[in-house]
Design an enzyme around this catalytic site. Sequence first.
Site, short mmCIF file in Angstrom:
data_model
loop_
_atom_site.label_atom_id
_atom_site.label_comp_id
_atom_site.label_asym_id
_atom_site.label_seq_id
_atom_site.Cartn_x
_atom_site.Cartn_y
_atom_site.Cartn_z
N LYS A 189 0.84 -1.21 0.00
CA LYS A 189 0.00 0.00 0.00
C LYS A 189 0.88 1.26 0.00
CE LYS A 189 -3.06 2.67 3.14
NZ LYS A 189 -3.89 2.66 4.37
N ASP B 80 -2.75 10.32 3.45
CA ASP B 80 -4.10 9.87 3.75
C ASP B 80 -4.80 10.87 4.66
OD1 ASP B 80 -6.43 8.50 4.21
OD2 ASP B 80 -5.54 6.89 5.42
N LYS C 175 -10.08 12.75 8.43
CA LYS C 175 -9.48 12.44 9.74
C LYS C 175 -9.42 13.70 10.60
CE LYS C 175 -6.22 8.82 8.23
NZ LYS C 175 -6.77 7.73 9.04
N ASP D 296 1.79 6.66 5.26
CA ASP D 296 0.82 5.69 4.76
C ASP D 296 1.28 5.04 3.45
OD1 ASP D 296 -1.50 4.40 5.56
OD2 ASP D 296 -2.82 5.70 4.38
N ASP E 187 -12.10 6.69 4.43
CA ASP E 187 -10.81 6.54 5.10
C ASP E 187 -10.33 5.08 5.08
OD1 ASP E 187 -8.56 7.31 6.43
OD2 ASP E 187 -9.53 7.60 8.38
N GLU F 201 -9.41 3.39 2.71
CA GLU F 201 -9.00 3.44 1.30
C GLU F 201 -7.93 2.40 0.95
OE1 GLU F 201 -7.61 5.18 3.58
OE2 GLU F 201 -5.51 4.91 3.11
N ARG G 16 -7.59 -0.74 1.70
CA ARG G 16 -8.11 -2.02 1.23
C ARG G 16 -8.68 -1.90 -0.19
NH1 ARG G 16 -12.06 -2.36 6.31
NH2 ARG G 16 -10.34 -1.11 7.12
N1 BES Z 1 -3.91 4.67 7.02
C1 BES Z 1 -4.96 4.40 7.90
C2 BES Z 1 -4.61 3.45 9.01
C3 BES Z 1 -3.70 3.99 10.07
C4 BES Z 1 -4.21 4.79 11.07
C5 BES Z 1 -2.38 3.63 10.10
C6 BES Z 1 -3.37 5.25 12.06
C7 BES Z 1 -1.56 4.08 11.10
C8 BES Z 1 -2.04 4.88 12.08
C9 BES Z 1 -6.13 3.75 7.15
O1 BES Z 1 -6.29 4.12 5.84
C10 BES Z 1 -7.38 4.10 7.90
O2 BES Z 1 -7.65 5.25 8.02
N2 BES Z 1 -8.08 3.10 8.39
C11 BES Z 1 -9.26 3.32 9.16
C12 BES Z 1 -10.23 2.25 8.80
C13 BES Z 1 -11.61 2.48 9.33
C14 BES Z 1 -12.26 3.67 8.66
C15 BES Z 1 -12.44 1.25 9.09
C16 BES Z 1 -8.90 3.24 10.63
O3 BES Z 1 -8.04 2.44 10.99
O4 BES Z 1 -9.44 4.01 11.41
ZN ZN Z 2 -7.46 5.91 5.64
ZN ZN Z 3 -4.54 4.77 4.88
#
Ligand code: BES
Ligand code: ZN
Ligand code: ZN
Length: 501
Positions: free
Chosen positions: A261, A266, A273, A284, A343, A345, A347
């Site tokens: 990825k 992000d 966020k 990210d 968010d 994204e 996956r």
């Molecule tokens: N890039 C983030 C995951 C992340 C968050 C990595 C904090 C490291 C630190 C990812 O794209 C994301 O935002 N995931 C969400 C998924 C949720 C919306 C189901 C998350 O983890 O909150």
């Molecule tokens: Zn995200």
């Molecule tokens: Zn992300």
Amino acid sequence: MVQVKVEKAKIDQKQTSLLVMGVFEGEQDFMQSKELDPTVFASIKETLENKEFRGTFGSSILVYTLGRGPMKKIMLLGLGKKDKFTDESARICAGKAAQKAKELGVKEFSILQFSNLDEGLIEAMTEGVTLALYSFDKYKEAKEPATKIEEVTILINSDSPKFQSIADKASLIIEAVNFARDIGNLPPNDCPPAQLASIALSLAQEHGMKAKVIDRYELENMGMGGIVAVGKGSNSPPKLIILEYNGSSDPQQKPYLLVGKAVTFDTGGISIKPGEKMDEMKFDKCGGCTVLAVMRAVASMKLAVNVVGIVPSVENMPSSTSYRPGDIIRMYNGKTVEVLNTDAEGRMILADALAYGIATYNPKAVFDVATLTGAAVIALGANVAAIVGTNKQLTDRLRKLADKTGERMWELPLYDEFHEQIKSTYADIKNVGGRPGGAITAAAFLSNFVNGVPWVHIDIAGTAWTQDGTYEKSYNPRGATGFGVRTLVKLLMEDEKQQPA
Ligand code: BES
Ligand code: ZN
Ligand code: ZN
């Protein structure tokens, strides 16, 4: 990068500005030091007897030799309890020595083998030194320090040439790890998807790999709905980066597929966020950086394996052209996804890359590496990556290697129940499964795109960079860590050995 040399030498033979000697806690009768000049030896003995220095893990003290010997000064370095000493301790202690030497401003130093000589020890010591001396100073006018350490010599009690070749191999791998760190640390304004793609193309050219970058309109024509949807909110268009390394003598040998990825920033998109620590979302892209670095290592070592690396790269931005919650996206393999949170994204882009990679390259096994979920950090903290897989043998192999490399990984279970959480009312699946088991439902989502091929997903959200909760290690300077590169390269090296010559 700093050069690591391995030489057979006794303690009193090496001309050096700094000699590092490891001392185990409670074993202060350090035999080798008896070969030193008697005055220097007496000075060390006194330091030890005074208990000014006890050999506790990571502690150190300097002893000046005042011209009595070929070394300008000696650093006693605490190795901790002997029965607790592992390759990971050697890595951390060697890193500590390198950090201290850097503070002293020397151009080179020497370091005695910490414990009984074996391949693992020399490898770990080389890794510790070369990882710890990494620094990212591209954006600083005054480079620190002014004098760089150019050479480190590990002094050993054998003249077998195999130890130098172990250090050389380890150095090639660490060059790749430091490459991953260099791109991981790039600020998002200097690393849009197109920049990452151009870095990948130069890498491929330099190391004789096949490379291809697929642009936005072609992605659309090919049906990569996930990558296009996430990418369309940004003025920097998405790219799909593909590198191929064919090292096996049998070109028909099925390749390993690595997918990483690379969200260059992000923001969360329309499901934006909160502002706090949003800057960290420049990291990210670290999964993609890990994949590019593994490709680099494998090619520079000319491993006899075939590997394909695929890096979907996008910037996730909110704008009038962004994808939205409620959108239904048709993915590369024909499955439809209802977007409930923009968010989630990672996956979306991994799903297309996995499905495309598997359909195109018929791999024998697939790994994906991604800063995928905050939930993985909640589950395992910032020092352990979460792994989820569909093949016990492959998952176990990876986990065992991770125990050796110090890149900790722990498996989470992909029970059938988790698939229920991502069922959608309006499409085949939805892109979020709610808070419970968030790291696993993300993996459940991805499993829809691997078509039965043995697959392991590695969630490096906690480990890809130093963050809140990171256990400080000498060999991981602040910023991107390059997590996963060493373990994946080890796995491919292991595979190389299994192949008939
Ligand atoms: N890039 C983030 C995951 C992340 C968050 C990595 C904090 C490291 C630190 C990812 O794209 C994301 O935002 N995931 C969400 C998924 C949720 C919306 C189901 C998350 O983890 O909150
Ligand atoms: Zn995200
Ligand atoms: Zn992300």
